[in-house]
Each structure stands twice: as structure tokens, then as C-alpha cells.
Design a protein around this motif. Sequence first.
Motif, PDB file in Angstrom:
ATOM      1  N   GLU A 277       4.924   2.823  -4.276  1.00 13.18           N
ATOM      2  CA  GLU A 277       4.558   1.474  -3.833  1.00 13.18           C
ATOM      3  C   GLU A 277       5.142   1.186  -2.448  1.00 13.18           C
ATOM      4  OE1 GLU A 277       6.426  -1.761  -5.748  1.00 13.18           O
ATOM      5  OE2 GLU A 277       8.384  -0.854  -5.561  1.00 13.18           O
TER       6      GLU A 277
ATOM      7  N   ALA B 230      -1.492   9.838 -10.003  1.00 15.56           N
ATOM      8  CA  ALA B 230      -0.560   8.734 -10.280  1.00 15.56           C
ATOM      9  C   ALA B 230      -0.070   8.811 -11.724  1.00 15.56           C
ATOM     10  CB  ALA B 230      -1.232   7.392 -10.016  1.00 15.56           C
TER      11      ALA B 230
ATOM     12  N   PHE C 166       5.583  -2.712 -12.771  1.00 10.92           N
ATOM     13  CA  PHE C 166       6.090  -1.460 -12.192  1.00 10.92           C
ATOM     14  C   PHE C 166       7.090  -1.730 -11.079  1.00 10.92           C
ATOM     15  CE2 PHE C 166       2.316  -0.040 -14.338  1.00 10.92           C
ATOM     16  CZ  PHE C 166       2.721   1.168 -14.866  1.00 10.92           C
ATOM     17  N   GLU C 167       6.795  -2.761 -10.310  1.00  7.72           N
ATOM     18  CA  GLU C 167       7.667  -3.036  -9.155  1.00  7.72           C
ATOM     19  C   GLU C 167       9.058  -3.492  -9.581  1.00  7.72           C
ATOM     20  OE1 GLU C 167       3.990  -4.083  -6.114  1.00  7.72           O
ATOM     21  OE2 GLU C 167       5.015  -5.697  -7.155  1.00  7.72           O
TER      22      GLU C 167
ATOM     23  N   ASP D   8      -7.973   4.234  -4.278  1.00  2.55           N
ATOM     24  CA  ASP D   8      -6.539   3.967  -4.149  1.00  2.55           C
ATOM     25  C   ASP D   8      -5.933   4.300  -5.512  1.00  2.55           C
ATOM     26  OD1 ASP D   8      -4.023   2.842  -3.773  1.00  2.55           O
ATOM     27  OD2 ASP D   8      -4.778   1.028  -2.804  1.00  2.55           O
TER      28      ASP D   8
ATOM     29  N   TYR E 100       3.743   8.847 -12.308  1.00  5.28           N
ATOM     30  CA  TYR E 100       4.400   7.664 -12.903  1.00  5.28           C
ATOM     31  C   TYR E 100       4.707   7.852 -14.391  1.00  5.28           C
ATOM     32  CZ  TYR E 100       3.920   4.724  -8.774  1.00  5.28           C
ATOM     33  OH  TYR E 100       4.049   4.193  -7.512  1.00  5.28           O
ATOM     34  N   GLN E 101       3.660   8.257 -15.160  1.00  7.77           N
ATOM     35  CA  GLN E 101       3.905   8.377 -16.603  1.00  7.77           C
ATOM     36  C   GLN E 101       4.656   9.679 -16.892  1.00  7.77           C
ATOM     37  OE1 GLN E 101       0.952   6.670 -15.440  1.00  7.77           O
ATOM     38  NE2 GLN E 101       2.267   4.990 -16.102  1.00  7.77           N
TER      39      GLN E 101
ATOM     40  N   PHE F 148      11.536   5.367  -9.150  1.00 12.43           N
ATOM     41  CA  PHE F 148      10.648   5.670  -8.012  1.00 12.43           C
ATOM     42  C   PHE F 148      11.009   7.001  -7.352  1.00 12.43           C
ATOM     43  CE2 PHE F 148      10.116   1.056  -8.440  1.00 12.43           C
ATOM     44  CZ  PHE F 148       8.748   1.056  -8.665  1.00 12.43           C
TER      45      PHE F 148
ATOM     46  N   THR G  48      -3.221  -0.020   3.168  1.00 15.77           N
ATOM     47  CA  THR G  48      -3.475  -0.062   4.610  1.00 15.77           C
ATOM     48  C   THR G  48      -4.295   1.170   5.004  1.00 15.77           C
ATOM     49  OG1 THR G  48      -1.281  -1.053   4.793  1.00 15.77           O
ATOM     50  CG2 THR G  48      -2.303  -0.291   6.852  1.00 15.77           C
TER      51      THR G  48
ATOM     52  N   LEU H 235       8.035  -3.913   1.602  1.00 16.70           N
ATOM     53  CA  LEU H 235       7.578  -4.836   0.547  1.00 16.70           C
ATOM     54  C   LEU H 235       8.466  -6.058   0.387  1.00 16.70           C
ATOM     55  CD1 LEU H 235       6.606  -2.352  -2.310  1.00 16.70           C
ATOM     56  CD2 LEU H 235       5.077  -3.603  -0.798  1.00 16.70           C
TER      57      LEU H 235
ATOM     58  N   GLY I 206       2.011   2.422   1.940  1.00 14.23           N
ATOM     59  CA  GLY I 206       0.931   2.113   2.890  1.00 14.23           C
ATOM     60  C   GLY I 206      -0.447   2.572   2.467  1.00 14.23           C
ATOM     61  N   LYS I 207      -0.672   2.790   1.163  1.00 16.59           N
ATOM     62  CA  LYS I 207      -1.981   3.267   0.701  1.00 16.59           C
ATOM     63  C   LYS I 207      -3.092   2.260   0.983  1.00 16.59           C
ATOM     64  CE  LYS I 207      -0.778   3.423  -3.472  1.00 16.59           C
ATOM     65  NZ  LYS I 207       0.487   2.761  -3.087  1.00 16.59           N
TER      66      LYS I 207
ATOM     67  N   PHE J 268      -4.191   3.477 -19.174  1.00 11.70           N
ATOM     68  CA  PHE J 268      -4.601   4.039 -17.870  1.00 11.70           C
ATOM     69  C   PHE J 268      -5.824   4.932 -18.060  1.00 11.70           C
ATOM     70  CE2 PHE J 268      -0.330   2.984 -16.070  1.00 11.70           C
ATOM     71  CZ  PHE J 268      -0.791   2.314 -14.949  1.00 11.70           C
TER      72      PHE J 268
HETATM   73  N1  Z5A Z   1       0.009   3.392 -11.911  1.00 16.17           N
HETATM   74  C1  Z5A Z   1       0.515   4.225 -12.892  1.00 16.17           C
HETATM   75  O1  Z5A Z   1       1.653   4.059 -13.330  1.00 16.17           O
HETATM   76  N2  Z5A Z   1      -0.275   5.223 -13.388  1.00 16.17           N
HETATM   77  C2  Z5A Z   1      -1.548   5.437 -12.981  1.00 16.17           C
HETATM   78  O2  Z5A Z   1      -2.223   6.343 -13.470  1.00 16.17           O
HETATM   79  C3  Z5A Z   1      -2.053   4.566 -11.945  1.00 16.17           C
HETATM   80  C4  Z5A Z   1      -1.260   3.569 -11.435  1.00 16.17           C
HETATM   81  C5  Z5A Z   1      -3.454   4.751 -11.464  1.00 16.17           C
HETATM   82  C6  Z5A Z   1      -0.407  -0.467  -9.477  1.00 16.17           C
HETATM   83  O3  Z5A Z   1      -0.777   0.260  -8.332  1.00 16.17           O
HETATM   84  C7  Z5A Z   1       0.627   0.266 -10.274  1.00 16.17           C
HETATM   85  O4  Z5A Z   1       0.022   1.138 -11.244  1.00 16.17           O
HETATM   86  C8  Z5A Z   1       1.481   1.142  -9.415  1.00 16.17           C
HETATM   87  C9  Z5A Z   1       1.486   2.513 -10.101  1.00 16.17           C
HETATM   88  C10 Z5A Z   1       0.841   2.281 -11.413  1.00 16.17           C
HETATM   89  N3  Z5A Z   1       2.740   0.546  -9.386  1.00 16.17           N
HETATM   90  N4  Z5A Z   1       3.663   0.784  -8.647  1.00 16.17           N
HETATM   91  N5  Z5A Z   1       4.599   0.827  -8.133  1.00 16.17           N
HETATM   92  P1  Z5A Z   1      -1.197  -0.442  -6.965  1.00 16.17           P
HETATM   93  O5  Z5A Z   1      -1.745   0.690  -6.150  1.00 16.17           O
HETATM   94  O6  Z5A Z   1      -2.089  -1.570  -7.191  1.00 16.17           O
HETATM   95  O7  Z5A Z   1       0.151  -1.061  -6.400  1.00 16.17           O
HETATM   96  P2  Z5A Z   1       1.183  -0.435  -5.424  1.00 16.17           P
HETATM   97  O8  Z5A Z   1       1.297   1.005  -5.316  1.00 16.17           O
HETATM   98  O9  Z5A Z   1       2.413  -1.115  -5.858  1.00 16.17           O
HETATM   99  O10 Z5A Z   1       0.576  -0.834  -4.004  1.00 16.17           O
HETATM  100  P3  Z5A Z   1       1.292  -1.616  -2.911  1.00 16.17           P
HETATM  101  O11 Z5A Z   1       2.577  -2.203  -3.377  1.00 16.17           O
HETATM  102  O12 Z5A Z   1       0.306  -2.575  -2.374  1.00 16.17           O
HETATM  103  O13 Z5A Z   1       1.685  -0.523  -1.855  1.00 16.17           O
HETATM  104  P4  Z5A Z   1       0.782   0.205  -0.765  1.00 16.17           P
HETATM  105  O14 Z5A Z   1      -0.654  -0.095  -1.007  1.00 16.17           O
HETATM  106  O15 Z5A Z   1       1.167   1.615  -0.731  1.00 16.17           O
HETATM  107  O16 Z5A Z   1       1.269  -0.466   0.580  1.00 16.17           O
HETATM  108  P5  Z5A Z   1       0.469  -1.429   1.605  1.00 16.17           P
HETATM  109  O17 Z5A Z   1       0.113  -2.728   0.897  1.00 16.17           O
HETATM  110  O18 Z5A Z   1      -0.583  -0.700   2.315  1.00 16.17           O
HETATM  111  O19 Z5A Z   1       1.659  -1.674   2.634  1.00 16.17           O
HETATM  112  C11 Z5A Z   1       2.796  -2.440   2.314  1.00 16.17           C
HETATM  113  C12 Z5A Z   1       3.264  -3.186   3.595  1.00 16.17           C
HETATM  114  O20 Z5A Z   1       3.700  -2.221   4.557  1.00 16.17           O
HETATM  115  C13 Z5A Z   1       2.176  -4.006   4.275  1.00 16.17           C
HETATM  116  O21 Z5A Z   1       2.758  -5.172   4.779  1.00 16.17           O
HETATM  117  C14 Z5A Z   1       1.704  -3.101   5.426  1.00 16.17           C
HETATM  118  O22 Z5A Z   1       1.219  -3.836   6.520  1.00 16.17           O
HETATM  119  C15 Z5A Z   1       2.987  -2.368   5.778  1.00 16.17           C
HETATM  120  N6  Z5A Z   1       2.776  -1.005   6.292  1.00 16.17           N
HETATM  121  C16 Z5A Z   1       1.859  -0.092   5.864  1.00 16.17           C
HETATM  122  N7  Z5A Z   1       1.971   1.057   6.569  1.00 16.17           N
HETATM  123  C17 Z5A Z   1       2.979   0.873   7.453  1.00 16.17           C
HETATM  124  C18 Z5A Z   1       3.574   1.693   8.474  1.00 16.17           C
HETATM  125  N8  Z5A Z   1       3.161   2.946   8.710  1.00 16.17           N
HETATM  126  N9  Z5A Z   1       4.594   1.173   9.171  1.00 16.17           N
HETATM  127  C19 Z5A Z   1       5.040  -0.087   8.937  1.00 16.17           C
HETATM  128  N10 Z5A Z   1       4.517  -0.929   8.014  1.00 16.17           N
HETATM  129  C20 Z5A Z   1       3.501  -0.452   7.290  1.00 16.17           C
END
Ligand code: Z5A
Length: 210
Positions: free
Chosen positions: A13, A102, A157-158, A97, A106-107, A165, A19, A148, A16-17, A72
Motif C-alpha cells: 500500500e 496479491a 489491511f492498512e 490494480d 498478502y494471504q 507489510f 498513480t 499515505l 503508487g499503484k 478474494f
Molecule cells: N488484497 C489482499 O490482501 N489480497 C488480494 O488478493 C488482493 C488485495 C487483490 C486493497 O487494495 C487491499 O486488499 C490491499 C491488499 C488487499 N490492502 N493493503 N494494504 P487497494 O489496492 O485498494 O489498496 P492499497 O494497496 O492500500 O492502495 P493504496 O493505499 O491506494 O496505495 P497505492 O495505490 O499503491 O498508492 P497511490 O494511491 O498511487 O499513491 C499514494 C500516494 O503517494 C498518493 O498521494 C500519490 O500521489 C503519492 N505517490 C505515488 N507515487 C509517488 C512517487 N513516485 N513519489 C512520491 N509520491 C508518490
Amino acid sequence: MVSGKFITLEGIEGVGKTTAIDTVTSFCENHLVKKVIKTREPGGTMLAERFRNILLEETDEQMTSRAELLLFFAGRAQHISELIEPALRKGYFVISDRFIDATYAYQGGGRGVDLNVINTLENIVHPNLKPDLTLLLDAPLNVCAKRLNTRKYKDRFEQEQDDFFEKVRNSYLQRANQEPQRIKVVDANQPIKDVQKSIENELLRAFNES
Ligand code: Z5A
């Protein structure tokens, strides 16, 4: 002639996925194929999105690891037959995504579920479907946590601790080692434009010749 391809984005989490998926989508549309569908797991269809809510919601009743695993896969079964496979048959690039890796990370890695159990379910639910390309975005935990730290609400999860993690991250990297042809590790600990460039290079390497 490029036919339907299945591309997945993975990582812990905050890496940056969400994004990065926009980079993948617009690059595919502009350089590879016009027909692109963006989706996610858990979720991707109306029913699977309902399972997503159950999976992410924090409640007083603790969900068992087995129940979590099966939910899942239930969502994935729906997602595959309603959205992923029909789109691939029509020649779309489907960009998700998260997907099966995953579950192993994760599991399997995080919760400690037996990998053979996951493998058995994978063989039941989608014996013939694997991503053509998986982009594993990787960065240290503290970098992701910092990205985050403005979020107020934390899902189920968070709320896990760092060691969870760390295990998830290691498990992803282990899978990438085992399947280097399919899973490409992208260094996500760099500015967004550099991450975008790395992703575009991987897409070109994987699909420009096909
Ligand atoms: N899960 C599981 O357990 N088993 C499974 O089989 C599956 C999933 C399919 C939900 O996933 C949860 O389900 C997940 C795993 C579990 N839980 N966790 N942890 P999700 O995909 O919906 O939620 P997430 O992984 O928590 O996504 P997220 O928190 O939104 O993270 P992200 O998508 O990787 O990050 P982002 O939103 O693109 O970026 C976060 C911030 O960083 C944002 O403000 C961006 O502007 C910034 N960012 C992005 N890239 C950069 C770089 N390079 N530099 C600086 N800042 C950046």
C-alpha cells in the motif's frame, strides 16, 4: 497485430499503484492499442465491489484468514468471467490494480496461509489465466507509509503492523525472483516521472514486438 493482453500492477500500500495505472493506461492507448480497460481487485464488477467492501471494512467480528482468502477468490471468479475474459477475447488490454500475486503476497506471505492452498484455489478458479505482464512497484515501507500519512481513514489491511507489510513485500519480491519473465520489479522509490519512464520501458519491452 497486438491481441488482448492482461497487465497487472502490484505492490504494498502507498507504493503508487493507483498513480501508475494511469501511466499504463495512457501509454497503452497512445502507443500500443486503443482498446484498454482499467479495473481493480478486490472489485471490478458490481458483485465483486460488494465483496471488496466486506473485505476492507473494519468490524467487531474478526474475519478468519480462510474466510478472507475465499472471499478474494469469490470476487476474482466473478471479475474474470464477467469482465476480464470477455474483454481479452475482444482484443482489449485489461489493466488491473492487483490480481493473484496479491493473494500470494498478502494471504500467503502476510497471513501465513499455506501456499499450496492458494495454488489449489488458483487452479480451480482460473487454471488458464495468468497476467501477461505484472509490474511490481517496490519501495521501502517507510517511503510508502510517508506517502499515505495524510489519509484519515485506514481500512482493515492498512491497520496491520509493519512486520505484516515487510512479509508481504518480501513475498512479492520472492515471486518476482521465481517468475522474472512475467513479473518486472519497478523501483518506485523515485520521483513520479522516473517511475513513469521505467513503466513505459517495461511496456515497450514486453509488447512492442508482439
Ligand atoms: N488484497 C489482499 O490482501 N489480497 C488480494 O488478493 C488482493 C488485495 C487483490 C486493497 O487494495 C487491499 O486488499 C490491499 C491488499 C488487499 N490492502 N493493503 N494494504 P487497494 O489496492 O485498494 O489498496 P492499497 O494497496 O492500500 O492502495 P493504496 O493505499 O491506494 O496505495 P497505492 O495505490 O499503491 O498508492 P497511490 O494511491 O498511487 O499513491 C499514494 C500516494 O503517494 C498518493 O498521494 C500519490 O500521489 C503519492 N505517490 C505515488 N507515487 C509517488 C512517487 N513516485 N513519489 C512520491 N509520491 C508518490
